[in-house]
Design a protein around this motif. Structure first.
Motif, PDB file in Angstrom:
ATOM      1  N   GLY A 144       0.847  -0.839   0.092  1.00  0.00           N
ATOM      2  CA  GLY A 144       0.318  -0.026  -0.326  1.00  0.00           C
ATOM      3  C   GLY A 144       1.198   1.620  -0.291  1.00  0.00           C
ATOM      4  O   GLY A 144       1.819   1.221  -0.009  1.00  0.00           O
ATOM      5  N   PRO A 145       0.544   2.668   0.139  1.00  0.00           N
ATOM      6  CA  PRO A 145       0.938   3.603   0.187  1.00  0.00           C
ATOM      7  C   PRO A 145       2.014   3.301   1.009  1.00  0.00           C
ATOM      8  O   PRO A 145       3.138   3.976   0.966  1.00  0.00           O
ATOM      9  CB  PRO A 145       0.327   4.937   0.489  1.00  0.00           C
ATOM     10  N   ALA A 146       1.904   3.054   2.226  1.00  0.00           N
ATOM     11  CA  ALA A 146       3.336   3.177   3.321  1.00  0.00           C
ATOM     12  C   ALA A 146       4.098   1.784   2.943  1.00  0.00           C
ATOM     13  O   ALA A 146       5.888   2.902   3.096  1.00  0.00           O
ATOM     14  CB  ALA A 146       3.046   2.604   4.769  1.00  0.00           C
ATOM     15  N   GLU A 147       4.181   1.201   2.374  1.00  0.00           N
ATOM     16  CA  GLU A 147       5.445   0.366   1.602  1.00  0.00           C
ATOM     17  C   GLU A 147       6.085   0.889   0.511  1.00  0.00           C
ATOM     18  O   GLU A 147       6.594   0.893   0.578  1.00  0.00           O
ATOM     19  CB  GLU A 147       4.451  -0.674   1.493  1.00  0.00           C
ATOM     20  N   TYR A 148       5.159   1.463  -0.492  1.00  0.00           N
ATOM     21  CA  TYR A 148       6.091   2.325  -1.643  1.00  0.00           C
ATOM     22  C   TYR A 148       7.060   3.233  -1.183  1.00  0.00           C
ATOM     23  O   TYR A 148       7.748   3.523  -1.603  1.00  0.00           O
ATOM     24  CB  TYR A 148       4.595   2.746  -2.175  1.00  0.00           C
ATOM     25  N   PHE A 149       6.205   4.164  -0.392  1.00  0.00           N
ATOM     26  CA  PHE A 149       7.233   5.058  -0.133  1.00  0.00           C
ATOM     27  C   PHE A 149       8.308   4.410   0.906  1.00  0.00           C
ATOM     28  O   PHE A 149       9.412   4.995   0.826  1.00  0.00           O
ATOM     29  CB  PHE A 149       6.268   6.081   0.999  1.00  0.00           C
ATOM     30  N   ALA A 150       8.331   3.666   1.802  1.00  0.00           N
ATOM     31  CA  ALA A 150       9.637   3.255   2.270  1.00  0.00           C
ATOM     32  C   ALA A 150      10.818   2.708   1.491  1.00  0.00           C
ATOM     33  O   ALA A 150      11.697   2.415   1.605  1.00  0.00           O
ATOM     34  CB  ALA A 150       9.453   1.560   3.648  1.00  0.00           C
ATOM     35  N   MET A 177       6.933   8.285  -4.651  1.00  0.00           N
ATOM     36  CA  MET A 177       7.817   8.526  -3.357  1.00  0.00           C
ATOM     37  C   MET A 177       6.869   9.721  -2.302  1.00  0.00           C
ATOM     38  O   MET A 177       6.168   9.483  -0.738  1.00  0.00           O
ATOM     39  CB  MET A 177       9.566   8.848  -2.390  1.00  0.00           C
ATOM     40  N   GLU A 178       6.640  10.932  -3.029  1.00  0.00           N
ATOM     41  CA  GLU A 178       6.247  11.991  -2.238  1.00  0.00           C
ATOM     42  C   GLU A 178       4.551  11.647  -2.370  1.00  0.00           C
ATOM     43  O   GLU A 178       3.592  11.658  -1.403  1.00  0.00           O
ATOM     44  CB  GLU A 178       6.057  13.255  -3.445  1.00  0.00           C
ATOM     45  N   ARG A 179       3.887  11.096  -3.143  1.00  0.00           N
ATOM     46  CA  ARG A 179       2.318  11.021  -3.922  1.00  0.00           C
ATOM     47  C   ARG A 179       2.338   9.318  -2.313  1.00  0.00           C
ATOM     48  O   ARG A 179       0.982   9.503  -1.324  1.00  0.00           O
ATOM     49  CB  ARG A 179       2.660   9.985  -5.418  1.00  0.00           C
ATOM     50  N   SER A 180       3.407   8.641  -2.873  1.00  0.00           N
ATOM     51  CA  SER A 180       2.516   7.671  -1.030  1.00  0.00           C
ATOM     52  C   SER A 180       2.375   7.497  -0.448  1.00  0.00           C
ATOM     53  O   SER A 180       1.788   7.589   0.844  1.00  0.00           O
ATOM     54  CB  SER A 180       3.129   6.382  -1.860  1.00  0.00           C
ATOM     55  N   ASP A 195      -1.522  10.270  11.310  1.00  0.00           N
ATOM     56  CA  ASP A 195      -0.619   9.828  11.820  1.00  0.00           C
ATOM     57  C   ASP A 195       1.023   9.083  11.405  1.00  0.00           C
ATOM     58  O   ASP A 195       0.913   8.440  10.145  1.00  0.00           O
ATOM     59  CB  ASP A 195      -0.916   8.801  12.345  1.00  0.00           C
ATOM     60  N   PHE A 196       2.024   9.577  11.198  1.00  0.00           N
ATOM     61  CA  PHE A 196       3.518   9.924  10.881  1.00  0.00           C
ATOM     62  C   PHE A 196       3.695   7.995  11.235  1.00  0.00           C
ATOM     63  O   PHE A 196       4.770   7.296  11.047  1.00  0.00           O
ATOM     64  CB  PHE A 196       4.939  10.087  11.006  1.00  0.00           C
ATOM     65  N   THR A 197       3.057   7.860  12.629  1.00  0.00           N
ATOM     66  CA  THR A 197       3.748   6.022  13.002  1.00  0.00           C
ATOM     67  C   THR A 197       3.331   5.215  12.145  1.00  0.00           C
ATOM     68  O   THR A 197       3.853   4.006  12.277  1.00  0.00           O
ATOM     69  CB  THR A 197       3.267   5.163  14.390  1.00  0.00           C
ATOM     70  N   VAL A 198       2.662   5.587  10.789  1.00  0.00           N
ATOM     71  CA  VAL A 198       2.367   4.272   9.844  1.00  0.00           C
ATOM     72  C   VAL A 198       3.408   3.494   9.254  1.00  0.00           C
ATOM     73  O   VAL A 198       3.169   2.343   9.102  1.00  0.00           O
ATOM     74  CB  VAL A 198       0.695   4.363   8.577  1.00  0.00           C
ATOM     75  N   PHE A 199       4.116   4.129   9.140  1.00  0.00           N
ATOM     76  CA  PHE A 199       5.570   3.793   8.115  1.00  0.00           C
ATOM     77  C   PHE A 199       6.311   2.727   8.856  1.00  0.00           C
ATOM     78  O   PHE A 199       6.973   2.164   8.846  1.00  0.00           O
ATOM     79  CB  PHE A 199       6.476   4.542   8.065  1.00  0.00           C
ATOM     80  N   VAL A 200       6.386   2.708  10.609  1.00  0.00           N
ATOM     81  CA  VAL A 200       7.140   1.506  11.355  1.00  0.00           C
ATOM     82  C   VAL A 200       5.774   1.040  11.946  1.00  0.00           C
ATOM     83  O   VAL A 200       6.794   0.413  12.842  1.00  0.00           O
ATOM     84  CB  VAL A 200       8.278   2.877  12.369  1.00  0.00           C
ATOM     85  N   THR A 201       4.477   1.118  11.867  1.00  0.00           N
ATOM     86  CA  THR A 201       4.120   0.154  12.327  1.00  0.00           C
ATOM     87  C   THR A 201       3.541  -0.804  11.649  1.00  0.00           C
ATOM     88  O   THR A 201       3.565  -2.311  12.053  1.00  0.00           O
ATOM     89  CB  THR A 201       2.995   0.146  13.057  1.00  0.00           C
ATOM     90  N   PRO A 231       4.095  -3.584   8.925  1.00  0.00           N
ATOM     91  CA  PRO A 231       5.699  -4.621   8.947  1.00  0.00           C
ATOM     92  C   PRO A 231       6.740  -4.894   7.732  1.00  0.00           C
ATOM     93  O   PRO A 231       8.030  -4.280   7.931  1.00  0.00           O
ATOM     94  CB  PRO A 231       5.060  -6.352   9.146  1.00  0.00           C
ATOM     95  N   ILE A 232       5.703  -4.733   6.513  1.00  0.00           N
ATOM     96  CA  ILE A 232       6.856  -4.235   5.202  1.00  0.00           C
ATOM     97  C   ILE A 232       7.359  -3.016   5.112  1.00  0.00           C
ATOM     98  O   ILE A 232       9.055  -3.033   4.779  1.00  0.00           O
ATOM     99  CB  ILE A 232       5.881  -4.679   3.811  1.00  0.00           C
ATOM    100  N   SER A 233       7.008  -2.183   5.568  1.00  0.00           N
ATOM    101  CA  SER A 233       7.365  -0.762   5.013  1.00  0.00           C
ATOM    102  C   SER A 233       8.498  -0.637   6.766  1.00  0.00           C
ATOM    103  O   SER A 233       9.576  -0.082   6.126  1.00  0.00           O
ATOM    104  CB  SER A 233       6.086   0.545   5.461  1.00  0.00           C
ATOM    105  N   ALA A 234       8.229  -0.794   7.635  1.00  0.00           N
ATOM    106  CA  ALA A 234       9.509  -0.889   8.949  1.00  0.00           C
ATOM    107  C   ALA A 234      10.571  -1.742   8.286  1.00  0.00           C
ATOM    108  O   ALA A 234      11.890  -1.152   8.719  1.00  0.00           O
ATOM    109  CB  ALA A 234       9.176  -1.638  10.730  1.00  0.00           C
ATOM    110  N   THR A 235      10.722  -3.221   7.907  1.00  0.00           N
ATOM    111  CA  THR A 235      12.047  -3.778   7.161  1.00  0.00           C
ATOM    112  C   THR A 235      12.447  -2.925   6.544  1.00  0.00           C
ATOM    113  O   THR A 235      13.369  -2.914   6.236  1.00  0.00           O
ATOM    114  CB  THR A 235      10.688  -4.401   6.905  1.00  0.00           C
ATOM    115  N   LEU A 236      11.100  -2.528   4.963  1.00  0.00           N
ATOM    116  CA  LEU A 236      11.899  -1.378   4.405  1.00  0.00           C
ATOM    117  C   LEU A 236      12.504  -0.128   4.460  1.00  0.00           C
ATOM    118  O   LEU A 236      14.478  -0.197   4.461  1.00  0.00           O
ATOM    119  CB  LEU A 236      11.484  -0.745   3.495  1.00  0.00           C
ATOM    120  N   LEU A 237      12.276   0.148   5.507  1.00  0.00           N
ATOM    121  CA  LEU A 237      12.793   1.548   6.256  1.00  0.00           C
ATOM    122  C   LEU A 237      14.199   1.194   7.239  1.00  0.00           C
ATOM    123  O   LEU A 237      15.297   2.049   6.808  1.00  0.00           O
ATOM    124  CB  LEU A 237      12.014   2.225   6.849  1.00  0.00           C
ATOM    125  N   ALA A 238      13.829   0.516   7.196  1.00  0.00           N
ATOM    126  CA  ALA A 238      15.168  -0.442   8.655  1.00  0.00           C
ATOM    127  C   ALA A 238      16.922  -0.919   7.994  1.00  0.00           C
ATOM    128  O   ALA A 238      17.395   0.101   7.716  1.00  0.00           O
ATOM    129  CB  ALA A 238      15.455  -1.843   9.245  1.00  0.00           C
TER     130      ALA A 238
END
Lengths: 536, 335
Positions: free
Chosen positions: A143-149, A445-448, A459-465, A467-474
């Motif tokens: 979803g958007p959060a995962e694409y952003f990451a 990136m901006e759009r997602s 709520d910015f925590t979506v990016f780390v809560t 799992p896929i997005s958190a892993t990619l950001l890590a």
């Protein structure tokens, strides 16, 4: 066992003389159009659609798909020979392909591209065959959060694409992201940086920028450097030694797999895949420093990835009926007119199309390899064209490619503008690759990010809560940390060594204890380190 | 392999008999005779790139017109992408009085000017004909607790922050307006719907499938594969009657919500065409929409027959302009 049965069935469809002829026709036309700078798979498919409508659906999709992956296959040729990307997915191929060609190794670069493309395509087809039905789960999990990451992870590649000067690389990437912002904002419909010109409402076409800052800028450089030694026009053997094959084995294998999975995600596609793969290999390779100067791994990585991605993009198309890119959207439209509705039910309703297509891709990739390898010496001879002829020819190709997309003169001015920008960047030591990376990834990136925040009520925590997005950001954080740690360790080692040496020179030999106090004596030296660290 | 072949044969038989019927019904309209006729190839503009809805409309109609000799000159499809249509419109607007320039169109000819993004609107061109339409589908995942569009409206009213709806077009464009209008007709404040724009209906439906949003809006035909497979469910469609692509789906009207939104598709010409010129094209397109070839192709694309001639189409556009203007004002996107 059932899969095997399906595959045999698929080959039964694909191997009929009629369908073999259409695979051949498709990949031939695709690879030729792909070679022409600017004219991509979309133009090629649009050209073939009238023919496709006279065929039965299976033959039609077999031919049109051939045009698509054929174009990606052929796109590397002009990237390598002229620094003018044939299709968007082969921009990264020019980073090392073009320097190789300048060094007289065009034949080798083209062979590597062909072999890697073949591998990428074939791995993709096998992936499609074995796991396509289950892969739609991966497609929808993004979803958007995962694409952003994912885009953030991709952008960390700026570090490795920047070359000697990280600051200039970051400036360049920022400019790229800024270019991506031009146009109607996707989330609020606000006009941004359009300066009242409706030509800019839909943003700046990626290929115009790529052709400008690479091909046209290169022409400007060559013109202003008249009298400089011409590039080595000899075409070395195109045969790859066993050692070279082994060298590109790793990058090709990783690139193929990475490319396939990136292609499965709608919106990401061949271009993003090729950049991710290039950046990853540059980091993994022991000789990563020579990337950008003509390293065959730097050709193999993006070429395997973009071909893998082209095949991967059939997963959402065939299993969900959802096009992941402009090109697959045209394919979807053509299928609908032919009376075929791609989607979850297609596997049961029209197995001959699904399995026939997969088998035909297998054949198509083989045909492409056989078709392209013998032609390489012929293509490479382009470089023997005298510069007085070659340069105008490149300009003509760029102009035709850009004009052929929009039929607008405005875009030609943009092309010239970006050519000048690229020229100024080149003469002032700003790398162009980060700009392109910022442009490709910045918009998505901006759009997602904004989609994700809209859904989460800011709520910015979506990016780390998630799992896929958190892993990619890590992973992104890690990939930035690793070079930092490297720099730090090198600095420490050098500091220790420097101190030891200084102590050694200044004091009596054998006084080992002075080394222990190195930290204090080395302060001025440490201040000089970061710049050198950027080299690595 | 046998099943498809049977289907092809059936199709051939059906089309042959239909052709016979139209041959009997059509009383030789093409031989209009004395009126105006084009004397050179017609520039037929799709104000967008290859592959999109406008491009499909232009190429499909051009092919049917030419192959069935409805028109005596070639239709040259020219793509003029850019500005969400504005570039192509500006091009046509500069051809005042030229009877050999036509363009395909749909709601953006109203919505883009309303958003302040085009110097020209529908009144700057000559309406020729409306050809077809397609409703929007309001979608949820199969496991969603919502069953009708009224449920969605209720959710929006009770807890404005809880529901995100994905759509395939930008803010203030078709999917957004079609959603906001229906929510308003259902009795909730349309500005409280959280519309999340994606790049195309496909991406919007993918986001819905993955559970990243709770509902989605897309063209009815775009949704049919995922609805047929049971992955997605349609709450309602926005047309005034049911469609063949989703035969079991109720309209908003059937669910007691008085709202209709159609993605209509039509043809317009350069400004200042004469009555005879308009009449020629109007007749040609009227004849085309009756052709079996046209009916077959549009059925596959999920478009519903919805013909209106020049005068009716012009009035329709004026009415739509007013209606859309009101909704855009309510959701704060009118410029």
């Amino acid at each position: 066992m059932e899969t095997l049965h399906h595959i045999v069935y698929g080959f039964g469809v694909a191997l009929t003389p009629q369908n073999l002829a259409f695979v051949f026709l498709g990949v031939l036309i695709g690879t030729v159009i792909g070679m022409l700078p600017g004219l991509g798979p979309m133009s090629a498919i649009a050209l073939m659609i009238p023919i496709a409508f006279t065929l039965d659906p299976a033959s039609a999709i077999i031919m049109l798909a051939g045009v698509y992956y054929g174009a990606i296959f052929g796109g590397s040729t002009s990237s390598i020979l002229l620094n003018a990307p044939g299709v968007a997915g082969t921009v990264a191929t020019s980073f090392d392909g073009y320097p190789l060609a300048r060094r007289g190794q065009a034949g080798k670069a083209l062979s590597v591209a062909a072999v890697a493309s073949f591998a990428g395509g074939t791995v993709g087809v096998i992936g499609l065959m074995l796991v396509a039905p289950t892969l739609s789960a991966l497609t929808v999990s993004f979803g958007p959060a995962e694409y952003f990451a994912l885009m953030v992870l991709g952008l960390t590649a700026v570090v490795s694409l920047s070359g000697v000067d990280l600051t200039k690389g970051l400036i360049s990437a920022t400019v790229g992201v800024m270019i991506a912002l031009v146009g109607i904002d996707s989330q609020t419909a606000t006009l941004r940086f359009t300066f009242g010109s409706s030509e800019l409402y839909e943003g700046v076409e990626f290929l115009i920028v790529a052709l400008g800052v690479f091909a046209l800028a290169e022409v400007f450089v060559m013109v202003t450097r008249r009298g400089a030694p011409a590039p080595d026009a000899t075409v070395t053997s195109l045969r790859l030694s066993r050692r070279e094959l082994r060298t590109i084995g790793g990058p090709t294998a990783r690139g193929s797999v990475l490319g396939f999975f990136t292609g499965v995600l709608p919106g990401a596609g061949a271009t993003v895949a090729s950049f991710l793969s290039y950046a990853m290999e540059k980091r993994v390779a022991r000789d990563g420093k020579t990337f950008g100067e003509g390293n065959i791994k730097g050709v193999a990585a993006p070429e395997s990835a973009n071909n893998g991605a082209a095949v991967g993009s059939f997963v959402p198309l065939m299993t969900l009926g959802v096009p992941g890119s402009g090109t697959t959207a045209i394919l979807l439209g053509a299928l609908l007119v032919l009376g075929v509705q791609p989607g979850p039910l297609m596997l049961d309703e029209r197995p001959e199309i699904f399995w026939g297509l997969i088998a035909s891709m297998y054949i198509g990739n083989l045909v492409l390899l056989i078709l392209n390898l013998p032609l390489i010496p012929l293509f490479a001879r382009v470089l023997r064209t005298p510069q007085a002829l070659l340069l105008p020819l490149i300009v003509v190709f760029c102009v035709v490619g850009v004009y052929g997309q929009s039929f607008g003169v405005f875009d030609l001015w943009l092309l010239v503008g970006f050519g000048l920008l690229g020229f100024l960047m080149r003469t002032n030591g700003f790398p162009a690759a980060p700009l392109i990376l910022g442009l490709i990834l910045g918009g998505l990136m901006e759009r997602s990010m904004r989609q994700a925040l809209l859904i989460s009520s800011g709520d910015f925590t979506v990016f780390v809560t998630k799992p896929i997005s958190a892993t990619l950001l890590a992973l992104a954080a890690l990939s930035l940390l690793a070079p930092l740690v490297g720099v730090w360790r090198r600095r420490r080692a050098r500091a220790l060594r420097g101190a030891a040496e200084r102590a050694h020179d200044g004091a009596r030999p054998g006084d080992a204890r002075t080394g222990g106090t190195a930290g204090t004596t080395e302060e001025p030296g440490a201040g000089r380190e970061p710049r050198e660290g950027g080299n690595g | 392999m046998t099943r498809p072949r049977i289907r092809v044969a059936a199709l051939a038989v059906a089309s042959a008999s239909a052709l016979l019927l139209t041959a009997c019904a059509g009383t030789g309209e093409a031989a209009a005779g004395d009126g105006w006729q084009p004397d050179k190839p017609i520039e037929y503009i799709a104000p967008a790139n290859t592959g999109g809805g406008w491009d499909t409309l232009a190429r499909t109609s051009a092919r049917v017109l030419e192959e069935n000799d409805v028109i005596n000159r070639p239709m040259r499809v020219v793509n003029k992408p850019g500005g969400g249509g504005a570039i192509g419109w500006a091009h046509v607007a500069g051809k005042e009085g030229d009877p050999h320039t036509l363009f395909v169109t749909s709601p953006p000819i109203l919505l883009v000017p309303l958003a302040g993004e085009s110097d020209f609107d529908h009144t700057d061109f000559t309406p020729i004909a409306r050809l077809a339409g397609e409703p929007l589908a309001y979608l949820v995942r199969a496991d969603s607790p919502l069953t009708t569009f009224a449920d969605l409206v209720e959710e929006v009213r009770d807890d404005p922050g809880s529901l995100s709806v994905a759509g395939g077009s930008g803010p203030g464009s078709m999917d957004h307006v079609g959603l906001a209008g229906a929510v308003q007709a259902g009795g909730a404040d349309p500005s409280t719907v959280r519309y999340v724009p994606f790049d195309g209906g496909g991406e919007a439906m993918t986001a819905l499938l993955g559970g990243h949003v709770q509902a989605a809006v897309s063209g009815a035909s775009e949704a049919r594969a995922l609805v047929a497979s049971g992955d997605l469910r349609v709450l309602a469609i926005s047309g005034d009657e049911r469609v063949g692509t989703l035969p079991d789906t109720e309209t908003l009207g059937e669910q007691g919500i008085d709202y209709v939104f159609e993605i209509w598709r039509g043809v317009m010409g350069a400004p200042g065409m004469t009555e005879e010129q308009v009449a020629y094209y109007e007749d040609a397109f009227a004849e085309m929409t009756e052709l079996d070839a046209w009916k077959q192709e549009t059925e596959k694309l999920g478009w519903v027959h919805d013909f209106a001639g020049s005068a009716e189409f012009g009035e329709f556009l004026d009415g739509q302009y007013e209606e859309l203007s009101g909704i855009l004002t309510d959701i704060g996107l009118k410029k």
